[in-house]
Design a protein around this motif. Structure first.
Motif, mmCIF file in Angstrom:
data_model
loop_
_atom_site.group_PDB
_atom_site.id
_atom_site.type_symbol
_atom_site.label_atom_id
_atom_site.label_comp_id
_atom_site.label_asym_id
_atom_site.label_seq_id
_atom_site.Cartn_x
_atom_site.Cartn_y
_atom_site.Cartn_z
ATOM 1 N N LEU A 60 -6.698 16.588 -11.744
ATOM 2 C CA LEU A 60 -7.230 17.419 -10.667
ATOM 3 C C LEU A 60 -7.040 16.799 -9.290
ATOM 4 N N GLY A 61 -6.516 15.585 -9.213
ATOM 5 C CA GLY A 61 -6.367 14.922 -7.928
ATOM 6 C C GLY A 61 -7.655 14.350 -7.398
ATOM 7 N N LEU A 62 -8.643 14.120 -8.277
ATOM 8 C CA LEU A 62 -9.919 13.554 -7.845
ATOM 9 C C LEU A 62 -9.751 12.087 -7.487
ATOM 10 N N SER A 63 -10.537 11.630 -6.519
ATOM 11 C CA SER A 63 -10.561 10.207 -6.208
ATOM 12 C C SER A 63 -11.328 9.472 -7.297
ATOM 13 N N VAL A 64 -11.188 8.157 -7.325
ATOM 14 C CA VAL A 64 -11.928 7.353 -8.294
ATOM 15 C C VAL A 64 -13.427 7.569 -8.122
ATOM 16 N N ARG A 65 -13.889 7.705 -6.875
ATOM 17 C CA ARG A 65 -15.319 7.928 -6.629
ATOM 18 C C ARG A 65 -15.770 9.284 -7.163
ATOM 19 N N GLU A 66 -14.904 10.289 -7.099
ATOM 20 C CA GLU A 66 -15.263 11.635 -7.550
ATOM 21 C C GLU A 66 -15.166 11.804 -9.061
ATOM 22 N N THR A 67 -14.641 10.816 -9.768
ATOM 23 C CA THR A 67 -14.401 10.938 -11.205
ATOM 24 C C THR A 67 -15.587 10.398 -11.994
ATOM 25 N N PRO A 68 -16.154 11.185 -12.908
ATOM 26 C CA PRO A 68 -17.304 10.718 -13.694
ATOM 27 C C PRO A 68 -16.860 9.830 -14.866
ATOM 28 N N SER A 70 -15.332 5.396 -15.760
ATOM 29 C CA SER A 70 -14.954 4.072 -15.278
ATOM 30 C C SER A 70 -13.442 4.018 -15.145
ATOM 31 N N VAL A 71 -12.968 3.860 -13.927
ATOM 32 C CA VAL A 71 -11.535 3.828 -13.635
ATOM 33 C C VAL A 71 -11.248 2.570 -12.827
ATOM 34 N N GLU A 72 -10.230 1.840 -13.231
ATOM 35 C CA GLU A 72 -9.848 0.618 -12.527
ATOM 36 C C GLU A 72 -8.364 0.689 -12.191
ATOM 37 N N ILE A 73 -8.034 0.337 -10.944
ATOM 38 C CA ILE A 73 -6.646 0.330 -10.481
ATOM 39 C C ILE A 73 -6.288 -1.079 -10.042
ATOM 40 N N LEU A 74 -5.201 -1.589 -10.596
ATOM 41 C CA LEU A 74 -4.690 -2.904 -10.212
ATOM 42 C C LEU A 74 -3.370 -2.689 -9.490
ATOM 43 N N SER A 75 -3.342 -2.976 -8.191
ATOM 44 C CA SER A 75 -2.157 -2.725 -7.378
ATOM 45 C C SER A 75 -1.114 -3.820 -7.573
ATOM 46 N N GLN A 76 0.114 -3.541 -7.145
ATOM 47 C CA GLN A 76 1.174 -4.534 -7.205
ATOM 48 C C GLN A 76 0.826 -5.759 -6.361
ATOM 49 N N ASP A 77 0.147 -5.552 -5.238
ATOM 50 C CA ASP A 77 -0.256 -6.687 -4.410
ATOM 51 C C ASP A 77 -1.222 -7.603 -5.153
ATOM 52 N N ALA A 78 -2.175 -7.004 -5.853
ATOM 53 C CA ALA A 78 -3.126 -7.814 -6.625
ATOM 54 C C ALA A 78 -2.425 -8.516 -7.781
ATOM 55 N N ILE A 79 -1.491 -7.828 -8.424
ATOM 56 C CA ILE A 79 -0.735 -8.429 -9.516
ATOM 57 C C ILE A 79 0.005 -9.670 -9.032
ATOM 58 N N GLN A 80 0.649 -9.566 -7.858
ATOM 59 C CA GLN A 80 1.382 -10.707 -7.315
ATOM 60 C C GLN A 80 0.442 -11.830 -6.902
ATOM 61 N N GLN A 81 -0.677 -11.483 -6.280
ATOM 62 C CA GLN A 81 -1.610 -12.511 -5.852
ATOM 63 C C GLN A 81 -2.163 -13.296 -7.036
ATOM 64 N N ARG A 82 -2.416 -12.620 -8.156
ATOM 65 C CA ARG A 82 -2.952 -13.284 -9.340
ATOM 66 C C ARG A 82 -1.877 -13.981 -10.168
#
Length: 732
Positions: A60-68, A70-82
């Motif tokens: 539906l194109g809902l944001s993580v906040r609008e979704t009932p 638990s949703v977690e997003i790991l970005s490429q930047d975070a992947i590289q930093q870790r």
């Protein structure tokens, strides 16, 4: 493969030249803007992404906040930093995920008390995900999204613990970006990658990425990964509102497999460790931790081709449509000595296994979305359907348990000559030890999802999906000279009902109920007897809280859940020789995630998962009850902390991560316990104008620990010890 790599690099070079030529004719302002983006770096490495939408959690194109949920997003930047080089390394830093799996399924993990996760590739599932997932390099991916808990309402059967979606880097006209990576690590590990993309013509765009990963675990003999991965994308504007997104990807891996270190009696061990604990005192002997008992010519390779096409368009009245077609072809080979168990006085009993996979899969999904109002209330609606077919062929060869075979495969504990794989059919005499299998799985689905806002602060989200699954199998037993054909048909309906209430614009509370279905075994490997059982059914109730506090530079989420799985295969208490499906498994737990920036220089992020997982009803052979026991490979406590320090007016950045994983068991009887462990990674990076130089230490304290059960329950997979890596990431 060499020819393919040369071809891919030649194409890349030509395209890079074209892109460079095109950029040479753009204004200087564009170049300056791109440079500013590059120097910043790590722009979203530390965020919970609450305002971003996730296609994994909803269409539906809902944001993580609008979704009932638990949703977690790991970005490429975070992947590289870790410093996460592979999927397993990246996922182990996410809330409640642990493990890593054996060489046959290296991305198998545990979450919320279950190891039954569904894996998506750019939002597309493949039948038998637990059988076909492979080790992959993270370079080619823009982000990884994880939806926790049962999710059949979105993607069909198989998702009890959650859904993991690996999203590749896509074309972007507005970011004509070129990047590259080189790294060198302990024991000769190397990694090289490049990627570029940008505008193509007046309205189109392209993207190409390639990575080569050659990792070696020097603390365990003949253990490493070799991965070649090519991904590409072409976004075309066909006029009007119609857009076409094309992708062609190629993956090949050829790994040296380590299947685990066997436990030995404490009386035998001269250097006992605390990696495991057992009632009878068995331990891991430090003298054996480097030894790999697999055959010298082991083969653990795969080759996969993916083709995807997504066509989208707009209609009048707030309607839009989308048609997605995806197809892949995969070939895999597993030729190993997998099991290694101690035999007194000083020998290792082994087996032999040869398994091949020849898989063809295609899927077509079409849906329509409407954004508008109903009775003056904002409403989003998605309706659609999909059809998929999978053809799966497999040759399966197993050594038998005869005294002659056991004697031939046995090796000494120390300095063993593990030898080569023995193709002699005499080692596989007996029913079921030499079989050829062919399976066809057809799935037809219809689905609907809706989000309604009856009042300004309340969003109601619901979904329904119905799947019809047809399985046809043929099993030829070469030893018995038999050919068996059978099939099964399943009908399943899954649903989700949830609500999100906005307490403030930055704070929301949610609740949801969802259910899911799960085959009693992989559809590719169903036996004639198991095919008669209906699918297992799971359900989850969850409540949670999500909040952003801009004035405090803080984001945090919390979730409490309970999951129940029924119709699990068990033994009949009245007749232990009969298999029934009256087993039950459940888990309940708490998850917390947070990102906090207390000062301009410091950023702290972390997560915590605590759960209680158990078998509520389970009877095994011999009429033995496992009620109250914890399922294997499920730690009940997992925590991660990430700290970044970037001094003002400095080109240096310091990073440290801490992981704590609680104990788990290798067996349903909970007799062999893998003890909990704490590990630390650290890195320092130096920013140049167009490059980021990094020095990283993994497992800083050189901890000896295990992450998963091996082929036998008395084997455990030991993790790599301390390693070092230097890398250079270039942005142009």
């Amino acid at each position: 493969m060499i020819q393919f790599t040369r071809t891919a690099m030649a194409v890349a070079a030509v395209t890079a030249f074209q892109a460079a030529y095109a950029q040479g004719n753009t204004s200087g302002g564009s170049s300056a803007e791109l440079g500013a983006i590059t120097v910043e770096g790590s722009r979203d490495a530390n965020s919970l992404h609450l305002e971003e939408s996730s296609g994994t959690a909803s269409r539906l194109g809902l944001s993580v906040r609008e979704t009932p949920a638990s949703v977690e997003i790991l970005s490429q930047d975070a992947i590289q930093q870790r410093g996460a080089r592979t999927f397993s390394e990246a996922l182990r830093g996410m809330a409640g995920l642990s493990g890593g799996g054996p060489p046959s399924s290296p991305t198998t993990l545990s979450t919320r008390g279950f190891t039954s996760l569904m894996y998506l590739y750019d939002g597309v599932r493949s039948s038998g995900a637990g059988v076909v997932n492979r080790v992959q390099d993270t370079w080619n991916y823009d982000r990884i999204e994880v939806l926790k808990g049962p999710a059949s309402v979105l993607d069909g059967e198989g998702a009890i613990g959650g859904v993991v979606n690996f999203v590749t880097k896509r074309p972007d006209r507005d970011n004509p970006h070129k990047e590259a990576l080189l790294s060198y690590g302990s024991y000769g590990s190397t990694r090289a990658a490049f990627g570029f993309g940008g505008a193509l013509g007046d309205a189109s765009a392209y993207r190409i990425d390639y990575s080569r990963n050659d990792s070696k675990v020097g603390t365990i003999d003949r253990n490493g990964e070799r991965i070649d991965h090519f991904t590409s994308g072409l976004a075309l504007d066909l006029g009007g509102s119609v857009k076409l997104d094309l992708s062609f990807d190629y993956l090949r891996d050829n790994n040296d497999a380590y299947w685990g270190t066997p436990l030995v009696p404490r009386s035998f061990a001269t250097q006992p460790t605390n990696v495991v604990s057992t009632p009878d005192g068995r331990v891991i002997d430090r003298r054996m931790t480097r030894t790999n008992y697999n055959v010298l010519d082991d083969d653990n390779s795969s080759e996969t081709y993916w083709l995807r096409a997504r066509l989208t368009g707009q209609l009048d009245g707030g309607w839009s449509w989308r048609n997605e077609f995806s197809a892949n072809k995969s070939n895999r080979v597993f030729r190993n000595s997998e099991s290694a168990t101690f035999v007194a006085p000083s020998s290792i009993a082994r087996d032999q296994t040869l398994i091949t996979h020849d898989q063809d899969f295609w899927l077509d999904r079409i849906d329509a979305t409407h954004k508008g109002t109903i009775g003056g209330m904002d409403n989003r609606l998605v309706v659609g359907g999909e059809y998929s077919e999978t053809r799966f062929g497999s040759q399966r060869r197993f050594s038998n348990s005869s005294a002659g075979t056991a004697s031939l495969l046995r090796v000494p504990v120390f300095d063993p000559y593990v030898g080569f794989f023995n193709d002699d059919p005499a080692l596989s005499v007996g029913g079921g030890n030499r079989t050829d299998m062919n399976t066809k799985v057809r799935v037809s689905s219809v689905f609907v999802e809706d989000a309604l806002k009856p009042v300004r602060n309340l969003t109601l989200v619901g979904g329904l999906r119905h799947d019809r699954t047809e399985v046809a199998r043929a099993v030829t037993d070469l030893n018995l000279g038999s050919n068996t054909r059978f099939g099964s048909s399943y009908r399943s309906t899954s649903g989700r009902l949830g609500a999100v209430y906005d307490i403030t614009p930055q704070s929301s509370i949610y609740a949801q109920y969802t259910n899911a279905t799960l085959p009693v075994n992989s559809l590719f490997l169903l036996s004639a007897s198991n095919a008669a059982f209906p699918m297992s059914r799971g359900k989850q109730a969850e409540v949670g809280f999500k909040q952003s506090l801009p004035e405090a530079n803080l984001e945090w989420t919390a979730a409490v859940y309970k999951i129940e799985l029924d119709n699990v295969l068990s033994r009949d208490p009245a007749n232990a020789a009969n298999t029934v499906n009256n087993g039950r498994q459940s888990s309940r737990g708490l998850e917390l995630s947070a990102v906090w920036k207390p000062t301009r220089e410091w950023t702290l992020a972390g997560n915590l998962a605590a759960l209680d997982a158990r078998f509520d009803t389970l009877v095994e052979a011999g009429n033995v009850s496992r009620v109250g026991k914890t399922p294997p490979n499920v730690p009940e406590r997992v925590a991660n902390v990430f700290a970044t320090y970037r001094p003002d007016n400095s080109k240096l950045e310091y990073f440290v991560s801490l992981n704590r994983t609680g104990h788990m068991f290798t067996d349903t009887a909970n007799q062999i316990r893998i003890n909990g462990y704490t590990t630390m990674d650290a890195a320092v990076s130096y920013r140049l104008k167009n490059a980021l130089l990094s020095f990283r230490v993994r497992n800083l304290t050189d901890k000896l620990y295990a992450t998963w059960v091996g082929r036998a329950t008395s084997q455990v997979l030991l993790a790599p010890r301390r390693t070092f890596e230097v890398s250079a990431k270039f942005d142009f």
